[in-house]
Design an enzyme around this catalytic site. Structure first.
Site, PDB file in Angstrom:
ATOM      1  N   TYR A 142       0.855  -1.321  -0.276  1.00  0.00           N
ATOM      2  CA  TYR A 142       0.068  -0.042   0.183  1.00  0.00           C
ATOM      3  C   TYR A 142       0.946   1.269   0.075  1.00  0.00           C
ATOM      4  CZ  TYR A 142      -3.734  -3.178   1.277  1.00  0.00           C
ATOM      5  OH  TYR A 142      -4.560  -4.411   1.118  1.00  0.00           O
TER       6      TYR A 142
ATOM      7  N   HIS B 196      -9.072   1.465  -6.001  1.00  0.00           N
ATOM      8  CA  HIS B 196      -8.096   0.838  -5.191  1.00  0.00           C
ATOM      9  C   HIS B 196      -6.828   0.924  -5.076  1.00  0.00           C
ATOM     10  CE1 HIS B 196     -11.435  -1.897  -4.046  1.00  0.00           C
ATOM     11  NE2 HIS B 196     -11.846  -1.710  -5.311  1.00  0.00           N
TER      12      HIS B 196
HETATM   13  O1  CA2 Z   1      -5.978  -1.999  -2.714  1.00  0.00           O
HETATM   14  C1  CA2 Z   1      -6.827  -1.344  -2.162  1.00  0.00           C
HETATM   15  O2  CA2 Z   1      -7.145  -0.197  -1.987  1.00  0.00           O
HETATM   16  C2  CA2 Z   1      -8.024  -2.217  -1.172  1.00  0.00           C
HETATM   17  O3  CA2 Z   1      -9.286  -1.820  -1.322  1.00  0.00           O
HETATM   18  C3  CA2 Z   1      -7.394  -2.216   0.203  1.00  0.00           C
HETATM   19  C4  CA2 Z   1      -7.989  -3.091   1.186  1.00  0.00           C
HETATM   20  C5  CA2 Z   1      -8.034  -4.554   0.598  1.00  0.00           C
HETATM   21  O4  CA2 Z   1      -9.061  -5.369   1.453  1.00  0.00           O
HETATM   22  C6  CA2 Z   1      -8.713  -4.593  -0.708  1.00  0.00           C
HETATM   23  O5  CA2 Z   1      -8.677  -6.035  -1.238  1.00  0.00           O
HETATM   24  C7  CA2 Z   1      -7.926  -3.566  -1.738  1.00  0.00           C
HETATM   25  C8  CA2 Z   1      -7.379  -3.116   2.633  1.00  0.00           C
HETATM   26  C9  CA2 Z   1      -7.289  -1.871   3.264  1.00  0.00           C
HETATM   27  C10 CA2 Z   1      -6.441  -2.170   4.484  1.00  0.00           C
HETATM   28  O6  CA2 Z   1      -5.194  -1.412   4.406  1.00  0.00           O
HETATM   29  C11 CA2 Z   1      -4.171  -1.445   4.929  1.00  0.00           C
HETATM   30  C12 CA2 Z   1      -3.318  -0.532   5.133  1.00  0.00           C
HETATM   31  C13 CA2 Z   1      -2.153  -0.675   5.571  1.00  0.00           C
HETATM   32  C14 CA2 Z   1      -2.005  -1.634   6.562  1.00  0.00           C
HETATM   33  C15 CA2 Z   1      -3.018  -2.655   6.876  1.00  0.00           C
HETATM   34  C16 CA2 Z   1      -4.337  -2.331   6.127  1.00  0.00           C
END
Ligand code: CA2
Length: 152
Positions: A26, A103
Site C-alpha cells: 500500500y 483501489h
Molecule cells: O487496494 C486497495 O485499496 C484495497 O481496497 C485495500 C483493502 C483490501 O482489502 C482490498 O482488497 C484492496 C485493505 C485496506 C487495508 O489497508 C491497510 C493498509 C495498511 C496496513 C494494513 C491495512
C-alpha cells in the site's frame, strides 16, 4: 436545484492504517495524504470534498445516504467490503449518485478473493493499482463526467 460542487470521499475498514504497515502493498502514504490528494484534485476543478473513513459499515452507509442531500458524486475505496458487501453496494446503488471506485493496490494481481467487486458494476469510474495518486485520477474522471466533459 443546482448540482452541488462537492464530492463525498469514502474510505472503508482498515484504511486508517495506511502508511503504518504493509508498505510493499500500500506504500507509505497515510489516510491524511489520501484525503489531501483528493481535495487538491477536486479543488483544481472547483469542487469540494467531504471525507469519511470508518471501520463500521453502518457509518459508511449513513454517510452515503446523507450524500444525497449535498454531494454530486462519490469516490470510494471500500477496502475489504469491496469483496463482501451487498449492503454497501445497495447503498451506493440506492442513492443514485455517480460513483468512482478506487483501489490502491492492483487487486486483479492479488489473491483470487480480491478479484470480485460488489461495487464495480454500480461505479462509472474504476481506478485500480495506481497507488494513492489513483484517488486524484478517480476524482478528476468523476468530475469530468459530472461536468459533461466525459461520458459516464
Ligand atoms: O487496494 C486497495 O485499496 C484495497 O481496497 C485495500 C483493502 C483490501 O482489502 C482490498 O482488497 C484492496 C485493505 C485496506 C487495508 O489497508 C491497510 C493498509 C495498511 C496496513 C494494513 C491495512
Amino acid at each position: 436545484m443546482t448540482t452541488p460542487r462537492r464530492l463525498l470521499l469514502v474510505n472503508g475498514p482498515n484504511l486508517n492504517l495506511l502508511g503504518t504497515r504493509e508498505p510493499d502493498v500500500y506504500g507509505t502514504q497515510t489516510l491524511a495524504d489520501v484525503e489531501q490528494v483528493t481535495v487538491d484534485a477536486a479543488a483544481r476543478r472547483g469542487f469540494e470534498v467531504r471525507a469519511v473513513q470508518s471501520n463500521h459499515e453502518g457509518v459508511l452507509l449513513d454517510a452515503i445516504h446523507a450524500a444525497r442531500e449535498d454531494c454530486a458524486g462519490i469516490v470510494i475505496n471500500p477496502g475489504g467490503l469491496t469483496h463482501t458487501s451487498v449492503v454497501l453496494r445497495d447503498a451506493l446503488s440506492g442513492v443514485g449518485l455517480p460513483v468512482a471506485e478506487v483501489h490502491i493496490s492492483d487487486v486483479t494481481a492479488r489473491e483470487e478473493f480480491r478479484h470480485h467487486s460488489y461495487v464495480a458494476d454500480v461505479a462509472v469510474v474504476h481506478v485500480i493499482g495506481e497507488g494513492v495518486a489513483g484517488y486524484a485520477t478517480a476524482a478528476a474522471r468523476l468530475i469530468d463526467i459530472l461536468t459533461g466533459q466525459a461520458e459516464g
